[in-house]
Design a protein around this motif. Structure first.
Motif, short mmCIF file in Angstrom:
data_model
loop_
_atom_site.label_atom_id
_atom_site.label_comp_id
_atom_site.label_asym_id
_atom_site.label_seq_id
_atom_site.Cartn_x
_atom_site.Cartn_y
_atom_site.Cartn_z
N LEU A 29 97.58 -25.44 -19.29
CA LEU A 29 97.58 -26.07 -20.60
C LEU A 29 96.70 -27.31 -20.54
O LEU A 29 96.80 -28.11 -19.60
CB LEU A 29 99.01 -26.45 -21.03
CG LEU A 29 99.21 -26.91 -22.47
CD1 LEU A 29 100.64 -26.63 -22.92
CD2 LEU A 29 98.89 -28.39 -22.67
N ALA A 30 95.84 -27.49 -21.54
CA ALA A 30 94.94 -28.64 -21.58
C ALA A 30 94.86 -29.19 -22.99
O ALA A 30 94.97 -28.44 -23.97
CB ALA A 30 93.54 -28.25 -21.11
N LYS A 31 94.65 -30.51 -23.11
CA LYS A 31 94.54 -31.17 -24.40
C LYS A 31 93.11 -31.62 -24.64
O LYS A 31 92.47 -32.20 -23.76
CB LYS A 31 95.47 -32.38 -24.48
CG LYS A 31 95.42 -33.09 -25.83
CD LYS A 31 96.32 -34.31 -25.86
CE LYS A 31 96.22 -35.01 -27.22
NZ LYS A 31 97.09 -36.22 -27.28
N ALA A 32 92.59 -31.37 -25.85
CA ALA A 32 91.27 -31.82 -26.24
C ALA A 32 91.35 -33.18 -26.90
O ALA A 32 92.40 -33.59 -27.41
CB ALA A 32 90.65 -30.81 -27.21
N ALA A 33 90.23 -33.90 -26.94
CA ALA A 33 90.18 -35.19 -27.61
C ALA A 33 90.53 -35.07 -29.09
O ALA A 33 91.04 -36.00 -29.70
CB ALA A 33 88.80 -35.81 -27.43
N SER B 156 91.28 -23.93 -18.61
CA SER B 156 90.42 -24.28 -19.73
C SER B 156 90.03 -25.75 -19.58
O SER B 156 90.75 -26.53 -18.97
CB SER B 156 91.12 -24.05 -21.07
OG SER B 156 92.23 -24.92 -21.21
N LEU B 157 88.89 -26.11 -20.14
CA LEU B 157 88.41 -27.49 -20.08
C LEU B 157 87.83 -27.87 -21.43
O LEU B 157 86.68 -27.55 -21.74
CB LEU B 157 87.36 -27.64 -18.98
CG LEU B 157 86.78 -29.06 -18.82
CD1 LEU B 157 87.87 -30.06 -18.47
CD2 LEU B 157 85.68 -29.06 -17.76
N PRO B 158 88.61 -28.57 -22.27
CA PRO B 158 88.06 -29.07 -23.53
C PRO B 158 87.00 -30.13 -23.27
O PRO B 158 87.15 -30.98 -22.40
CB PRO B 158 89.29 -29.68 -24.23
CG PRO B 158 90.47 -29.04 -23.57
CD PRO B 158 90.05 -28.83 -22.15
N LEU B 159 85.91 -30.06 -24.06
CA LEU B 159 84.80 -30.99 -23.93
C LEU B 159 84.66 -31.79 -25.23
O LEU B 159 85.63 -31.96 -25.95
CB LEU B 159 83.52 -30.23 -23.58
CG LEU B 159 83.58 -29.42 -22.28
CD1 LEU B 159 82.37 -28.52 -22.13
CD2 LEU B 159 83.71 -30.36 -21.08
N ALA B 160 83.47 -32.28 -25.54
CA ALA B 160 83.27 -33.10 -26.72
C ALA B 160 83.44 -32.28 -27.99
O ALA B 160 83.16 -31.08 -28.02
CB ALA B 160 81.87 -33.72 -26.68
N SER C 38 83.01 -22.12 -25.96
CA SER C 38 83.12 -22.09 -27.42
C SER C 38 82.78 -23.47 -27.96
O SER C 38 83.17 -24.49 -27.40
CB SER C 38 84.54 -21.71 -27.85
OG SER C 38 84.68 -21.83 -29.26
N ASP C 39 82.04 -23.50 -29.08
CA ASP C 39 81.73 -24.76 -29.74
C ASP C 39 82.43 -24.86 -31.09
O ASP C 39 82.13 -25.76 -31.89
CB ASP C 39 80.22 -24.91 -29.91
CG ASP C 39 79.52 -25.14 -28.57
OD1 ASP C 39 80.00 -25.96 -27.78
OD2 ASP C 39 78.50 -24.47 -28.33
N ILE D 36 87.05 -30.37 -14.40
CA ILE D 36 87.17 -31.71 -14.96
C ILE D 36 85.81 -32.15 -15.51
O ILE D 36 84.77 -31.61 -15.12
CB ILE D 36 87.64 -32.75 -13.92
CG1 ILE D 36 86.68 -32.80 -12.72
CG2 ILE D 36 89.06 -32.50 -13.49
CD1 ILE D 36 86.96 -33.94 -11.77
N GLU D 37 85.85 -33.13 -16.41
CA GLU D 37 84.63 -33.79 -16.87
C GLU D 37 84.67 -35.22 -16.35
O GLU D 37 85.63 -35.96 -16.60
CB GLU D 37 84.54 -33.77 -18.38
CG GLU D 37 83.23 -34.38 -18.90
CD GLU D 37 83.09 -34.27 -20.40
OE1 GLU D 37 81.96 -34.46 -20.91
OE2 GLU D 37 84.10 -33.99 -21.08
N LEU D 38 83.64 -35.63 -15.62
CA LEU D 38 83.58 -36.96 -15.03
C LEU D 38 83.14 -38.00 -16.08
O LEU D 38 82.70 -37.65 -17.17
CB LEU D 38 82.62 -36.97 -13.85
CG LEU D 38 82.92 -35.95 -12.74
CD1 LEU D 38 81.90 -36.07 -11.61
CD2 LEU D 38 84.34 -36.11 -12.21
N ALA D 39 83.28 -39.27 -15.72
CA ALA D 39 82.95 -40.35 -16.65
C ALA D 39 81.51 -40.31 -17.12
O ALA D 39 81.21 -40.71 -18.25
CB ALA D 39 83.28 -41.69 -15.99
#
Length: 229
Positions: free
Chosen positions: A80-84, A121-125, A141-142, A163-166
């Motif tokens: 389970l992952a949370k997006a911004a 899953s990895l939510p991005l921008a 997916s966009d 993961i997405e790094l800083a």
């Protein structure tokens, strides 16, 4: 309660034979744990007590010719992952992906591009999200999971975490020493196979390195180990 120095058992049900595979907390009190055969637990007291609930899947309007959700199936819920944006995503067995827009109260089964299992899953921008799993399958997916594009991962090893790094670099890890990196927002990936070929199950960002977890225990990986400058 002390940053991982000590631990206490708060839930155990081995007689159920339903392993828990992930845990996620909305805040300090409210969280969920999920796992095999649709096993879904929730807590509202910071994890002191847990109760089993049924995952409520609604608005199941996926195309009939795309394998996405079987009303009678109890798929393994792997991650389970949370997006911004606030959306929650569950990556599950048998090509199943769920999305919640209300903090996990209800879930929608998304059209799936693949019938094999997803392990992360990895939510991005904005509305972008990656899903990944068996045999190196990787999709992007966009539009919050309504449509998907397959990406070339360069590996057939199972992908397990990301993961997405800083600085915006995206890292994916998996079995057989698989480490992938992307510097274009998760659109293309470069492979950095590790010589020991030991499997990675999770990755976190350290102060100046990646912290990797797997069959070897815990180790660190620096930028130089990835061939970066």
């Amino acid at each position: 309660r002390d940053g991982g120095e000590t631990w206490e058992l708060v839930y155990s049900a081995p007689e159920e034979q339903l392993p828990l595979l992930d845990v996620w907390f909305r805040d300090s009190s409210n969280g969920v744990a999920l796992g095999a055969y649709g096993y879904f637990l929730e807590t509202d007291d910071g994890g002191d007590s847990w109760s089993q609930i049924q995952l409520e899947v609604t608005d199941n309007d996926v195309a009939e010719d795309i394998f996405a959700y079987d009303e009678g199936g109890d798929f393994h819920l792997n991650h389970l992952a949370k997006a911004a944006s606030g959306n929650l995503y569950i990556a599950a067995e048998a090509g199943t992906v769920y999305r919640s827009a209300d903090g996990g109260l209800s879930w929608k089964a998304l059209p799936s591009p693949y019938a094999g299992s997803f392990f992360g899953s990895l939510p991005l921008a904005e509305q972008s999200v990656l899903i990944f799993g068996l045999r190196g399958h990787l999709f992007r997916s966009d539009d919050a999971g309504e449509t998907w594009e397959q990406l070339d991962s360069g590996t057939e090893a199972m992908l397990t975490d990301g993961i997405e790094l800083a600085d915006g670099t995206v890292i994916l890890v998996g079995l057989a020493g698989t480490v992938l990196s992307s510097t274009d927002g998760g659109r293309t990936f470069e492979s950095h196979p590790q010589e020991d070929r030991q499997g990675y199950s999770a990755v976190l960002a350290g102060e100046d390195s990646l912290v990797l977890f797997g069959e070897f225990g815990v180790t660190k990986l620096s930028a130089s180990d990835l061939g970066a400058s």
